[in-house]
Every structure is written in structure tokens, then in C-alpha cells.
Design a protein around this motif. Structure first.
Motif, PDB file in Angstrom:
ATOM      1  N   UNK A   1       6.865  43.217  75.107  1.00  0.00           N
ATOM      2  CA  UNK A   1       7.810  44.277  75.456  1.00  0.00           C
ATOM      3  C   UNK A   1       8.533  43.920  76.746  1.00  0.00           C
ATOM      4  N   UNK A   2       9.755  44.375  76.857  1.00  0.00           N
ATOM      5  CA  UNK A   2      10.512  44.164  78.087  1.00  0.00           C
ATOM      6  C   UNK A   2       9.866  44.961  79.218  1.00  0.00           C
ATOM      7  N   UNK A   3       9.892  44.432  80.452  1.00  0.00           N
ATOM      8  CA  UNK A   3       9.312  45.171  81.577  1.00  0.00           C
ATOM      9  C   UNK A   3       9.855  46.582  81.709  1.00  0.00           C
ATOM     10  N   UNK A   4      11.165  46.749  81.460  1.00  0.00           N
ATOM     11  CA  UNK A   4      11.763  48.080  81.557  1.00  0.00           C
ATOM     12  C   UNK A   4      11.147  49.038  80.540  1.00  0.00           C
ATOM     13  N   UNK A   5      10.873  48.516  79.328  1.00  0.00           N
ATOM     14  CA  UNK A   5      10.273  49.365  78.294  1.00  0.00           C
ATOM     15  C   UNK A   5       8.835  49.728  78.661  1.00  0.00           C
ATOM     16  N   UNK A   6       8.110  48.777  79.225  1.00  0.00           N
ATOM     17  CA  UNK A   6       6.744  49.057  79.652  1.00  0.00           C
ATOM     18  C   UNK A   6       6.716  50.144  80.720  1.00  0.00           C
ATOM     19  N   UNK A   7       7.629  50.010  81.688  1.00  0.00           N
ATOM     20  CA  UNK A   7       7.658  50.995  82.758  1.00  0.00           C
ATOM     21  C   UNK A   7       8.084  52.360  82.242  1.00  0.00           C
ATOM     22  N   UNK A   8       9.098  52.391  81.386  1.00  0.00           N
ATOM     23  CA  UNK A   8       9.579  53.670  80.864  1.00  0.00           C
ATOM     24  C   UNK A   8       8.486  54.387  80.070  1.00  0.00           C
ATOM     25  N   UNK A   9       7.759  53.641  79.236  1.00  0.00           N
ATOM     26  CA  UNK A   9       6.704  54.280  78.454  1.00  0.00           C
ATOM     27  C   UNK A   9       5.567  54.746  79.356  1.00  0.00           C
ATOM     28  N   UNK A  10       5.253  53.962  80.399  1.00  0.00           N
ATOM     29  CA  UNK A  10       4.206  54.367  81.332  1.00  0.00           C
ATOM     30  C   UNK A  10       4.577  55.619  82.098  1.00  0.00           C
ATOM     31  N   UNK A  11       5.824  55.685  82.546  1.00  0.00           N
ATOM     32  CA  UNK A  11       6.291  56.882  83.237  1.00  0.00           C
ATOM     33  C   UNK A  11       6.261  58.075  82.291  1.00  0.00           C
ATOM     34  N   UNK A  12       6.638  57.837  81.020  1.00  0.00           N
ATOM     35  CA  UNK A  12       6.621  58.921  80.044  1.00  0.00           C
ATOM     36  C   UNK A  12       5.229  59.495  79.865  1.00  0.00           C
ATOM     37  N   UNK A  13       4.221  58.633  79.751  1.00  0.00           N
ATOM     38  CA  UNK A  13       2.839  59.096  79.616  1.00  0.00           C
ATOM     39  C   UNK A  13       2.427  59.909  80.840  1.00  0.00           C
ATOM     40  N   UNK A  14       2.788  59.416  82.015  1.00  0.00           N
ATOM     41  CA  UNK A  14       2.446  60.104  83.264  1.00  0.00           C
ATOM     42  C   UNK A  14       3.090  61.489  83.311  1.00  0.00           C
ATOM     43  N   UNK A  15       4.374  61.559  82.971  1.00  0.00           N
ATOM     44  CA  UNK A  15       5.086  62.833  83.046  1.00  0.00           C
ATOM     45  C   UNK A  15       4.604  63.818  81.980  1.00  0.00           C
ATOM     46  N   UNK A  16       4.220  63.304  80.813  1.00  0.00           N
ATOM     47  CA  UNK A  16       3.652  64.200  79.801  1.00  0.00           C
ATOM     48  C   UNK A  16       2.339  64.794  80.294  1.00  0.00           C
ATOM     49  N   UNK A  17       1.559  63.965  80.989  1.00  0.00           N
ATOM     50  CA  UNK A  17       0.306  64.460  81.528  1.00  0.00           C
ATOM     51  C   UNK A  17       0.497  65.586  82.523  1.00  0.00           C
ATOM     52  N   UNK A  18       1.620  65.574  83.229  1.00  0.00           N
ATOM     53  CA  UNK A  18       1.942  66.642  84.174  1.00  0.00           C
ATOM     54  C   UNK A  18       2.652  67.821  83.510  1.00  0.00           C
ATOM     55  N   UNK A  19       2.979  67.652  82.227  1.00  0.00           N
ATOM     56  CA  UNK A  19       3.669  68.728  81.518  1.00  0.00           C
ATOM     57  C   UNK A  19       5.152  68.785  81.810  1.00  0.00           C
ATOM     58  N   UNK A  20       5.720  67.685  82.316  1.00  0.00           N
ATOM     59  CA  UNK A  20       7.130  67.694  82.696  1.00  0.00           C
ATOM     60  C   UNK A  20       8.056  67.293  81.557  1.00  0.00           C
ATOM     61  N   UNK A  21       7.503  66.646  80.546  1.00  0.00           N
ATOM     62  CA  UNK A  21       8.283  66.386  79.337  1.00  0.00           C
ATOM     63  C   UNK A  21       7.392  66.710  78.153  1.00  0.00           C
TER      64      UNK A  21
END
Length: 205
Positions: free
Chosen positions: A181-201
Motif C-alpha cells: 500500500x502507498x504510505x498515504x493510504x496506510x496513514x489515511x486508513x490508520x487515522x480513520x481507525x483512530x477517529x472512528x474509535x473516538x466517534x468522530x467519523x
């Protein structure tokens, strides 16, 4: 004939640029002041008119890097306003972009072992960069109930740690660390998991 460098316009900056090239090639501890002086076209003694030692030279490279980094992150943040989510995600992408475009500065800032408190100027530059990231985190997390809301400094530190990990493992082209995976895709998916955990998305269906 005098050595090139004694009379050029800004010897101090020429030394910083020499150090950045050496940092990229050899790492922050893999070069000497004599090598930096040679690349700048001056004698080693001339370096001490501007820097007390190699660590001070690296600290100046880091200071300049933090100022550049702050400008880049600020631009990314403002570009995607008023969407707090898009602006926050853009700061993460800006982190990767900076590491790719300015590897010498990045190493001086984050991998040299030089404390950001070494000088007031370096501390101020680092604080400015952190301030942009913390502001983005604070705006994004304002809808979380106060009793569940992480401090903005912790929120942004988590994203910086994630970004740094992606840079180190997958954005340096190190042997044996290729990712499908591209580094940008890895970071975006990681941020997405983090933000879902906070209930922000919202979670994926």
C-alpha cells in the motif's frame, strides 16, 4: 586564491546546507564539522565563527526545518477549512510530504537526538509546528463530550507518532520494508481507525 566561502554572502547558511546534504548521506552522527566546512569551501576553523560544534549546526538545521514544517502544515490545514475533518487529515498528509521533500531537515528534527529545548529559537520553532497540529486536533474533537475528549496535545501526538511510523517503515524505501500500500493510504486508513474509535467519523458498513 582565497577559498570559496570566506567571502560569499552567507557562510552560516552555506554550512547548514552542507550539513543537510551530509545528514541525508551519512546520518546526523556520520559526519564531522571538517566535512561540513569542506563542502562549504572553508577551513574547519571558520565553522566556529558560527557554531560551537556539530550539535549546534544540526540544531540550526532542525530549527529551520520546524519553521518550514509549520508553514507546510499551516497551508494544508487552511486549504481544507472549514471542514475540520478534511483539514485534520491534510495535516497528516503534509507530514509525509515534508519527510519526502526535506529528508535532511526531517532527520535533524526528529532523529538526531537534539533536544528541541537546546535553544530558545529551536524550542519556539518546534512549538509553532506543534501548535498547528494541536489546533487542528482541538477543532476536530470539539464535538466529543468534554469528559471523553482527549487533550489536543495527546490527540495530535498520536497522529504524529502514526505519521512518523509510516515514514520510518514505508516511506524511506528501506530494503525489506516494502508495503503493498502507498504510505498515504496506510496513514489515511490508520487515522480513520483512530477517529472512528473516538466517534468522530461513522464506522464502515
Amino acid at each position: 586564491m582565497p577559498k570559496r566561502g570566506y567571502h560569499h554572502g552567507n557562510l552560516r547558511q552555506a554550512l547548514v546546507e552542507s550539513a543537510l546534504r551530509l545528514i541525508e548521506a551519512k546520518g546526523p552522527t556520520g559526519f564531522t564539522l571538517s566535512e561540513a566546512a569542506k563542502q562549504a569551501g572553508v577551513t574547519p576553523a571558520a565553522v566556529y565563527r558560527h557554531f560551537e560544534g556539530r550539535e549546534d549546526l544540526i540544531a540550526e538545521a532542525a530549527r529551520q526545518g520546524f519553521l518550514m514544517f509549520a508553514d507546510l502544515v499551516q497551508h494544508a490545514y487552511e486549504k481544507y477549512q472549514p471542514s475540520a475533518l478534511a483539514a485534520f487529515e491534510a495535516t497528516g498528509r503534509a507530514y509525509l510530504a515534508f519527510a519526502r521533500k526535506h529528508p535532511g531537515h526531517y532527520i535533524a528534527m526528529f532523529e538526531s537526538g537534539i533536544s528541541t529545548n537546546r535553544t530558545p529559537e529551536l524550542s519556539d520553532a518546534a512549538a509553532r509546528a506543534r501548535g498547528v497540529l494541536e489546533r487542528a486536533a482541538a477543532e476536530l474533537s470539539q464535538h466529543i463530550p468534554a469528559e471523553k475528549r482527549p487533550p489536543a496535545s495527546m490527540f495530535s501526538a498520536h497522529i504524529m507518532a502514526m505519521s512518523h511510523g509510516v515514514v520510518e517503515l514505508f516511506a524511506r524505501n528501506a530494503p525489506g520494508t516494502a508495503s503493498p500500500y502507498a504510505p498515504e493510504d496506510l496513514l489515511e486508513s490508520g487515522i480513520g481507525i483512530y477517529l472512528r474509535g473516538l466517534g468522530l467519523i461513522q464506522p464502515d458498513d
